[in-house]
Design an enzyme around this catalytic site. Structure first.
Site, PDB file in Angstrom:
ATOM      1  N   LYS A 128     -35.271   9.454 -95.217  1.00 19.72           N
ATOM      2  CA  LYS A 128     -34.651  10.381 -94.504  1.00 19.72           C
ATOM      3  C   LYS A 128     -33.042  10.385 -94.826  1.00 19.72           C
ATOM      4  O   LYS A 128     -32.633   9.603 -95.236  1.00 19.72           O
ATOM      5  CB  LYS A 128     -34.801   9.892 -92.895  1.00 19.72           C
ATOM      6  CG  LYS A 128     -34.731  11.018 -91.993  1.00 19.72           C
ATOM      7  CD  LYS A 128     -36.092  11.724 -91.747  1.00 19.72           C
ATOM      8  CE  LYS A 128     -35.864  12.757 -90.448  1.00 19.72           C
ATOM      9  NZ  LYS A 128     -37.335  13.106 -90.340  1.00 19.72           N
ATOM     10  N   ASP A 168     -35.408  19.116 -90.864  1.00 25.46           N
ATOM     11  CA  ASP A 168     -35.980  18.390 -89.625  1.00 25.46           C
ATOM     12  C   ASP A 168     -34.814  19.346 -88.749  1.00 25.46           C
ATOM     13  O   ASP A 168     -34.600  20.283 -88.865  1.00 25.46           O
ATOM     14  CB  ASP A 168     -35.573  16.920 -89.832  1.00 25.46           C
ATOM     15  CG  ASP A 168     -35.647  16.192 -88.616  1.00 25.46           C
ATOM     16  OD1 ASP A 168     -36.730  15.549 -88.353  1.00 25.46           O
ATOM     17  OD2 ASP A 168     -34.947  15.856 -87.747  1.00 25.46           O
TER      18      ASP A 168
HETATM   19  O1  2IT Z   1     -40.165  13.804 -89.165  1.00 28.30           O
HETATM   20  C1  2IT Z   1     -40.792  14.347 -89.991  1.00 28.30           C
HETATM   21  O2  2IT Z   1     -41.765  13.996 -90.445  1.00 28.30           O
HETATM   22  C2  2IT Z   1     -39.953  15.493 -90.998  1.00 28.30           C
HETATM   23  N1  2IT Z   1     -38.718  15.975 -90.645  1.00 28.30           N
HETATM   24  C3  2IT Z   1     -40.695  16.142 -92.151  1.00 28.30           C
HETATM   25  C4  2IT Z   1     -40.522  15.441 -93.137  1.00 28.30           C
HETATM   26  C5  2IT Z   1     -41.122  16.330 -94.554  1.00 28.30           C
HETATM   27  O3  2IT Z   1     -40.769  15.504 -95.573  1.00 28.30           O
HETATM   28  O4  2IT Z   1     -41.775  17.123 -94.438  1.00 28.30           O
END
Ligand code: 2IT
Length: 450
Positions: A128, A168
């Site tokens: 992340k 996100d």
């Molecule tokens: O919290 C999540 O799963 C996302 N923000 C999406 C992550 C993604 O790689 O699509």
């Protein structure tokens, strides 16, 4: 030492070492506590020290992001990418651009992502990132300059086989477009799988914007079916008005349910007719695209009431679906929910329920659908986007939707089965943690001692 004491010892060590990271500690404590019955049957995992290894990120990158605002002043923000665990695939997870982003928040999100991504059954590790930069009240040109500066550093650390960021909070198709455009220039390579959530015109997947919300609705439907109920005809309170909320409203409307609330940090609207017409759903997109977008405009436009500085959790509804952010549902909210005899809470956002509220809901027989399972549809379609990119092909909306529905059903079943198998009855929160953990733990074991 018994297993419980061992788990407490591991958590205590993390509490001491990362004592300024409350969200990270909260996420670890929830997952690790639920693993006690698993570890009781698997002394090998204790011997291999899996818990301590799993809570140490493989890599954390913190970087400076300077950019020039429209007035010509140089501004500086902080960028983050936490590459937490790559046992089952390249790191995968979104980027969050919001003022309150800090290392604790990015670490908790990356930690959650390990288990979420594992639950999908797809080959994606946990990561992340983000920045304390907020795109709200910024011009398009400022957002472009910021994202380019952010990517200049991030590009050194990502790639389709390394780490694949997506969106996100604060990062949608526009930001992803600028990020990917700059990534392509820096690398001189069209590494499409290196960033997901792209628009369809630049190799994105059809249905990726809808996927998180659709997945939540599919998951909610599985839970309701367990109790011989159906989402059709249900009244639902939702928070937020962003991407997750929009996708959920869309699918809930298609399935015949009525979402009667939306919220922002300033309050909530109550729309007894339901957020279910095309005009209302498109209005959500419009509010989000507008830098001055405000939920009060929705209340005016569709003639419904706005409750200033209140949360939607006071409403008597059939189902509650938090879709805004972490720790948005606290103990007082949980008490209101129990008081109103609401039976189901399905987490749309990541870790929306505080520790105390979660305990209260569970001990008062409220069924909780955990976010790391219920909202995994977004990252699932991101992984499908990577697959399409690698085979240089794109699937139709029907094909993607069918795959998404199948993945959500499997996630639900694996949570339910893991909970049963380890003595948790129908505790889907524990089931999600256990099932997500076991796949990663096996993959770590097979690969030796990292
Ligand atoms: O919290 C999540 O799963 C996302 N923000 C999406 C992550 C993604 O790689 O699509």
């Amino acid at each position: 030492m018994n297993t419980k004491d061992y788990v407490i010892k591991v958590i205590d060590k993390i509490k001491t070492r990362d004592n300024n990271e409350p969200e990270f500690i909260q996420a670890v404590e929830e997952v690790y506590t639920s693993l006690i019955p698993v570890l009781e049957q698997r002394p090998d995992l204790i011997k291999d020290n899996i818990l301590e290894r799993l809570s140490e990120p493989e890599r954390m990158i913190i970087f400076k992001v300077p950019w020039v605002d429209d007035a010509g002043n140089i501004q500086v923000n902080r960028g983050f990418r936490v590459q937490f665990n790559s046992a089952i695939g390249p790191y995968k997870g979104g980027l969050r651009f919001a003022e309150n982003v800090n290392l604790s928040i990015v670490k908790f999100l990356a930690f959650e992502q390990i288990f979420k991504n594992s639950l999908t059954g797809l080959p994606i590790g946990g990561g992340k990132g983000g920045s304390d930069f907020s795109p709200l009240n910024k011009s398009d040109a400022e957002i472009k300059r910021f994202t380019q500066s952010f990517m200049l550093e991030l590009s050194r650390h990502i790639g389709g086989d390394i780490d694949s960021p997506a969106g996100d909070i604060g990062v949608g198709a526009r930001e992803i477009g600028y990020l990917f455009g700059h990534y392509k220039r820096i690398k001189n390579s069209y590494d499409a799988a290196g960033v997901t959530g792209k628009s369809v015109a630049i190799s994105g997947s059809i249905l990726r914007p809808e996927a998180t919300g659709y997945g939540i609705a599919y998951f909610a439907q599985e839970v309701l079916h367990e109790f011989n109920e159906d989402i059709k005809g249900k009244t639902i309170a939702v928070s937020g008005f962003g991407n997750v909320c929009w996708g959920f409203c869309k699918k809930a409307a298609a399935l015949g349910a009525k979402v009667v609330t939306l919220s922002s940090e300033h309050g909530y609207i109550y729309d007894p007719e339901g957020v279910n017409t095309e005009a209302k759903l498109n209005y959500l997109l419009k509010m989000r695209a507008d830098i001055n977008g405000d939920l009060r405009d929705y209340a005016k436009e569709f003639n419904c009431e706005f409750f200033s500085n209140e949360k939607p959790w006071v409403r008597k509804v059939d189902l509650i679906v938090p879709c805004a952010t972490q720790n948005e549902l606290n103990l007082d909210d949980a008490k209101a929910i129990v008081n109103n005899k609401v039976k189901f809470v399905i987490e749309g956002s990541n870790m929306p329920i505080t520790k105390e509220a979660m305990e209260y809901l569970k001990t008062h027989d409220v069924i909780v659908g955990p976010g790391k399972a219920a909202n995994a549809g977004g990252v699932s379609v991101s992984a499908l986007e990577m697959s399409q990119n690698v085979i240089r092909y794109s699937w139709t909306s029907e094909e993607v939707d069918q795959k998404l529905a199948g993945i959500m059903k499997n996630i639900y079943l694996s949570c339910k089965q893991a909970a049963q198998e380890y003595g948790y009855g129908y505790d889907l929160v524990a089931g999600a943690n256990i099932s997500g953990f076991l796949r990663v733990a096996e993959a770590m074991k097979i690969q030796g001692d990292y």
